[in-house]
Motif scaffolding. Structure first.
Motif, PDB file in Angstrom:
ATOM      1  N   THR A 359      -1.410  -3.778  -8.433  1.00 44.13           N
ATOM      2  CA  THR A 359      -0.444  -4.875  -8.412  1.00 44.13           C
ATOM      3  C   THR A 359       0.035  -5.155  -6.996  1.00 44.13           C
ATOM      4  O   THR A 359       0.449  -4.235  -6.269  1.00 44.13           O
ATOM      5  CB  THR A 359       0.759  -4.545  -9.312  1.00 44.13           C
ATOM      6  OG1 THR A 359       0.294  -4.336 -10.657  1.00 44.13           O
ATOM      7  CG2 THR A 359       1.770  -5.682  -9.314  1.00 44.13           C
ATOM      8  N   PHE A 361       2.926  -6.781  -4.988  1.00 43.14           N
ATOM      9  CA  PHE A 361       4.303  -7.258  -5.085  1.00 43.14           C
ATOM     10  C   PHE A 361       4.576  -8.198  -3.918  1.00 43.14           C
ATOM     11  O   PHE A 361       4.295  -7.854  -2.760  1.00 43.14           O
ATOM     12  CB  PHE A 361       5.290  -6.088  -5.032  1.00 43.14           C
ATOM     13  CG  PHE A 361       5.160  -5.128  -6.183  1.00 43.14           C
ATOM     14  CD1 PHE A 361       5.730  -5.424  -7.409  1.00 43.14           C
ATOM     15  CD2 PHE A 361       4.469  -3.936  -6.037  1.00 43.14           C
ATOM     16  CE1 PHE A 361       5.617  -4.537  -8.476  1.00 43.14           C
ATOM     17  CE2 PHE A 361       4.354  -3.041  -7.089  1.00 43.14           C
ATOM     18  CZ  PHE A 361       4.919  -3.350  -8.320  1.00 43.14           C
ATOM     19  N   SER A 385       3.133  -6.449  -0.500  1.00 43.02           N
ATOM     20  CA  SER A 385       2.891  -5.007  -0.405  1.00 43.02           C
ATOM     21  C   SER A 385       1.453  -4.740   0.037  1.00 43.02           C
ATOM     22  O   SER A 385       0.542  -5.540  -0.212  1.00 43.02           O
ATOM     23  CB  SER A 385       3.174  -4.325  -1.745  1.00 43.02           C
ATOM     24  OG  SER A 385       2.365  -4.878  -2.774  1.00 43.02           O
ATOM     25  N   GLY A 390       4.003  -0.173  -3.807  1.00 46.98           N
ATOM     26  CA  GLY A 390       4.991  -1.173  -3.443  1.00 46.98           C
ATOM     27  C   GLY A 390       6.012  -0.661  -2.449  1.00 46.98           C
ATOM     28  O   GLY A 390       7.191  -1.022  -2.516  1.00 46.98           O
ATOM     29  N   TYR A 393       5.085  -2.992   3.323  1.00 46.84           N
ATOM     30  CA  TYR A 393       4.986  -4.450   3.259  1.00 46.84           C
ATOM     31  C   TYR A 393       4.611  -5.018   4.620  1.00 46.84           C
ATOM     32  O   TYR A 393       4.918  -4.436   5.669  1.00 46.84           O
ATOM     33  CB  TYR A 393       6.323  -5.066   2.817  1.00 46.84           C
ATOM     34  CG  TYR A 393       6.614  -4.905   1.342  1.00 46.84           C
ATOM     35  CD1 TYR A 393       6.389  -5.944   0.448  1.00 46.84           C
ATOM     36  CD2 TYR A 393       7.104  -3.702   0.837  1.00 46.84           C
ATOM     37  CE1 TYR A 393       6.654  -5.792  -0.920  1.00 46.84           C
ATOM     38  CE2 TYR A 393       7.364  -3.543  -0.511  1.00 46.84           C
ATOM     39  CZ  TYR A 393       7.135  -4.589  -1.382  1.00 46.84           C
ATOM     40  OH  TYR A 393       7.381  -4.451  -2.716  1.00 46.84           O
ATOM     41  N   LEU A 552      12.308  -0.779  -9.100  1.00 48.76           N
ATOM     42  CA  LEU A 552      11.922  -1.144  -7.737  1.00 48.76           C
ATOM     43  C   LEU A 552      13.123  -1.136  -6.797  1.00 48.76           C
ATOM     44  O   LEU A 552      12.980  -0.875  -5.594  1.00 48.76           O
ATOM     45  CB  LEU A 552      11.274  -2.534  -7.726  1.00 48.76           C
ATOM     46  CG  LEU A 552       9.846  -2.652  -8.262  1.00 48.76           C
ATOM     47  CD1 LEU A 552       9.405  -4.110  -8.271  1.00 48.76           C
ATOM     48  CD2 LEU A 552       8.869  -1.819  -7.432  1.00 48.76           C
ATOM     49  N   PRO A 568      11.217  -6.699  -2.557  1.00 47.83           N
ATOM     50  CA  PRO A 568      10.420  -7.760  -1.925  1.00 47.83           C
ATOM     51  C   PRO A 568      11.267  -8.945  -1.453  1.00 47.83           C
ATOM     52  O   PRO A 568      11.005  -9.507  -0.377  1.00 47.83           O
ATOM     53  CB  PRO A 568       9.453  -8.175  -3.042  1.00 47.83           C
ATOM     54  CG  PRO A 568       9.309  -6.964  -3.893  1.00 47.83           C
ATOM     55  CD  PRO A 568      10.653  -6.308  -3.862  1.00 47.83           C
TER      56      PRO A 568
END
Length: 634
Positions: A359, A361, A385, A390, A393, A552, A568
């Motif tokens: 995934t 993010f 990410s 995650g 970044y 998160l 994020p």
């Protein structure tokens, strides 16, 4: 006194004066007209009134224009001999210039400047209300309004009570937080939304710190060398205790001149580092005497665009009174900037939350120029990410037309982050979770339709037929909804406990939305974040997306608390704030109304030049390649 300013207003002081005066409403009192004429200050002139000149035609001598200074103009036009012609003038509407001595401040204006520590404490004390006090005030006002007996509400067939609505809520479980294996307690589950680093080691240390220096911009008599060295020793010891390796424990300490060319001072500090050939410095610790915004922006501008080095700024007062807690906070920032991670969720738990799919993010925010700066662009910041967890970044900046909210160049940014995710994980993401901040409910359909298409186009442009699942959420923090726990079920401050989620009764039936308290309030009445799920390819249930978003919030890199906003989006906020530091026209701009020498300062880091030429419009300077894939914005 005014006499002390004669010849002592340099560019730095002029910017400070202009930033302080900008937006202030003043009265003019020299024309002898009935009443008072008001104007708002845009800036101050770049030259004194006896040196700021323009072409003027005397009404008594039509057809004979002459070049006069502002001081001469007031003497000829109004028979006023200025007492302080050596001071700059105030620039108002249509770039009209007025002497400071002929103006007076209009009463009852809101102070727009930065408050000092005492003023900030007084303001917070006045505005900050405990939840029970806030609730009592609201209920008292409702009783005074007495809607139940109002003929107006009755005429419309409305029935309103004087009681607050009671709604159902749930409390989500806190996640397990993981630190380095060498920690005394490698895992913990912080039910209160906060924990400490005592006995903990970072989950993944960044690159060992070997090539770094300390640049002190305070005077040596205010901050002597032995005090700086004592702080550096404490910082190094704290970093080593938290699992981050510093190989060079005695970096060079260089004193710089705050009023000189700061880029040159930074290069001078870097030159003091014993570097191998073609090896850039890893870090420059910059000690600032104050919180001057222009100095900070200049340092970051040079670091981001010219030198390509990580910088960590700190205030001199924190070096005067060092503490282990402060050093630990610096350690978290330095480790993050140099490629490390500080804490993490349990990998198997996170993978379960994202349906066991790789995934990506992403977070997006748009920042707009201040009112009155229509010629400056809006900036969209997009983060993505680069690992499965995650935690790491990278950032992308997009220039937009002034005050445009929709991100029209999102496709290029998403392509970049898809490639960076693949570079970091060797895997294509099968799922993209996109958190979008800064849009109101009236813009949901526009944002969903346009920006979702941009994301889908980005995926297909990377590889034909590539269609990862996309989950698109809008994030709203600026709203006026407040919740108060019943029957003493709140935390120690009286607020809802972290993990409280409300998704019934007051949410929108036609939308998939929920309110989430993901943080523990330190004081005052906490405000939940409102999340709207606008697109849901992954078929997340309400429980799944709420728990994922909440957990998160425990992974924000530089603090040991769960934060109020999903990371994020929080990172996108930080990137947008930093973006103003590396605009092309960081210097002073000029507006020429009547002569080639006329100009004014429009405030620190603000250009007053307006242009319709796209080649001369404000541009984002690309971040230096050394920082391009790092979390430099922390």
């Amino acid at each position: 006194s005014a006499e002390q300013l004669r010849g002592h207003i340099d560019q730095s002081r002029a910017r400070e004066m202009s930033a302080y005066l900008r937006g202030l409403t003043l009265y003019l009192r020299h024309r002898g007209i009935t009443g008072k004429r008001k104007f708002a200050v845009k800036g101050i002139t770049s030259a004194a009134l006896d040196r700021e000149s323009f072409e003027w035609e005397d009404p008594d001598r039509p057809g004979h224009p002459e070049t006069v200074s502002i001081a001469q103009y007031y003497a000829k036009r109004y028979n006023i001999k200025l007492r302080y012609p050596y001071l700059p003038g105030l620039v108002g509407r249509k770039n009209a210039i007025f002497p400071i001595e002929l103006c007076e401040v209009a009463e009852n204006q809101r102070y727009r400047g930065k408050l000092d520590d005492r003023q900030t404490a007084d303001m917070v004390r006045f505005a900050c209300q405990r939840p029970d006090e806030n609730r009592n005030r609201i209920e008292d006002v409702l009783k005074q309004l007495n809607f139940a007996e109002s003929p107006v509400t009755a005429a419309f067939g409305l029935t309103l009570t004087s009681r607050l609505a009671e709604v159902e809520s749930r409390v989500l479980p806190a996640p397990t937080i993981n630190y380095g294996r060498a920690s005394q307690e490698p895992t913990l589950s912080p039910a209160s939304g906060a924990w400490n680093m005592r006995g903990k080691r970072v989950s993944t240390p960044g690159a060992s710190l070997e090539f770094w220096a300390v640049l002190v911009l305070s005077r040596q008599r205010d901050l002597p060398m032995n005090r700086v060295q004592a702080f550096v020793t404490m910082l190094v010891d704290t970093c080593i205790q938290t699992g981050y390796d510093i190989r060079q424990s005695r970096p060079p300490i260089v004193y710089g001149n705050l009023n000189a060319d700061l880029g040159r001072e930074m290069r001078h500090a870097c030159d003091a580092i014993n570097l191998p050939p073609k090896r850039p410095p890893q870090l420059l610790l910059v000690v600032l005497p104050s919180t001057n915004a222009h100095v900070y922006q200049t340092i970051k501008n040079c670091a981001y665009t010219t030198l390509g080095i990580q910088t960590q700024c700190m205030q001199a007062k924190n070096m005067q009174r060092p503490s282990t807690q402060y050093c630990a906070n610096l350690c978290l920032k330095i480790n993050t900037k140099l490629g490390g991670t500080n804490q993490a969720l349990t990998p198997s738990h996170l993978q379960k939350l994202v349906h066991n799919k790789p995934t990506l993010f992403m977070g997006c925010d748009v920042t707009h120029p201040a009112p009155g700066e229509q010629h400056k662009p809006s900036i969209a910041s997009v983060v993505g990410s680069t690992d499965f967890m995650g935690l790491r970044y990278s950032a992308t900046l997009i220039q937009l037309p002034s005050r445009q909210e929709l991100v029209s160049k999102l496709q290029d940014a998403v392509v970049r982050h898809l490639k960076l995710f693949f570079k970091g994980t060797k895997t294509k993401p099968r799922h993209i979770i996109f958190y979008r901040d800064g849009v109101g409910e009236t813009q949901f359909s526009q944002v969903r339709d346009r920006e979702l298409i941009e994301i889908q186009r980005a995926c297909s442009s990377v590889e034909p037929g590539y269609k990862p699942e996309i989950t698109f959420l809008a994030v709203l923090k600026r709203h006026n909804t407040r919740f108060f726990p019943l029957n003493r079920t709140g935390d120690r401050t009286g607020n809802c406990v972290p993990g409280t989620v409300i998704d019934r009764s007051i949410t929108i039936p036609a939308l998939f939305d929920f309110y989430l308290f993901s943080h523990a309030a330190i004081q005052g009445t906490s405000r939940p974040t409102h999340y709207y799920v606008l697109h849901n390819d992954a078929k997340f249930t309400a429980d799944e997306i709420q728990e994922l978003t909440y957990h998160l919030c425990f992974t924000y890199a530089i603090c040991t608390r769960s934060v109020s906003l999903v990371p994020p989006v929080y990172y996108a906020h930080r990137v947008a704030d930093r973006a103003r530091c590396h605009m092309v026209d960081m210097g002073v701009g000029f507006e020429d109304a009547s002569s080639a020498t006329s100009g004014y300062y429009g405030g620190a880091g603000t250009s007053t030049r307006q242009t319709d030429d796209p080649d001369r419009a404000t541009k984002i300077i690309k971040t230096h390649e050394n920082l391009d894939e790092t979390m430099y914005f922390m």
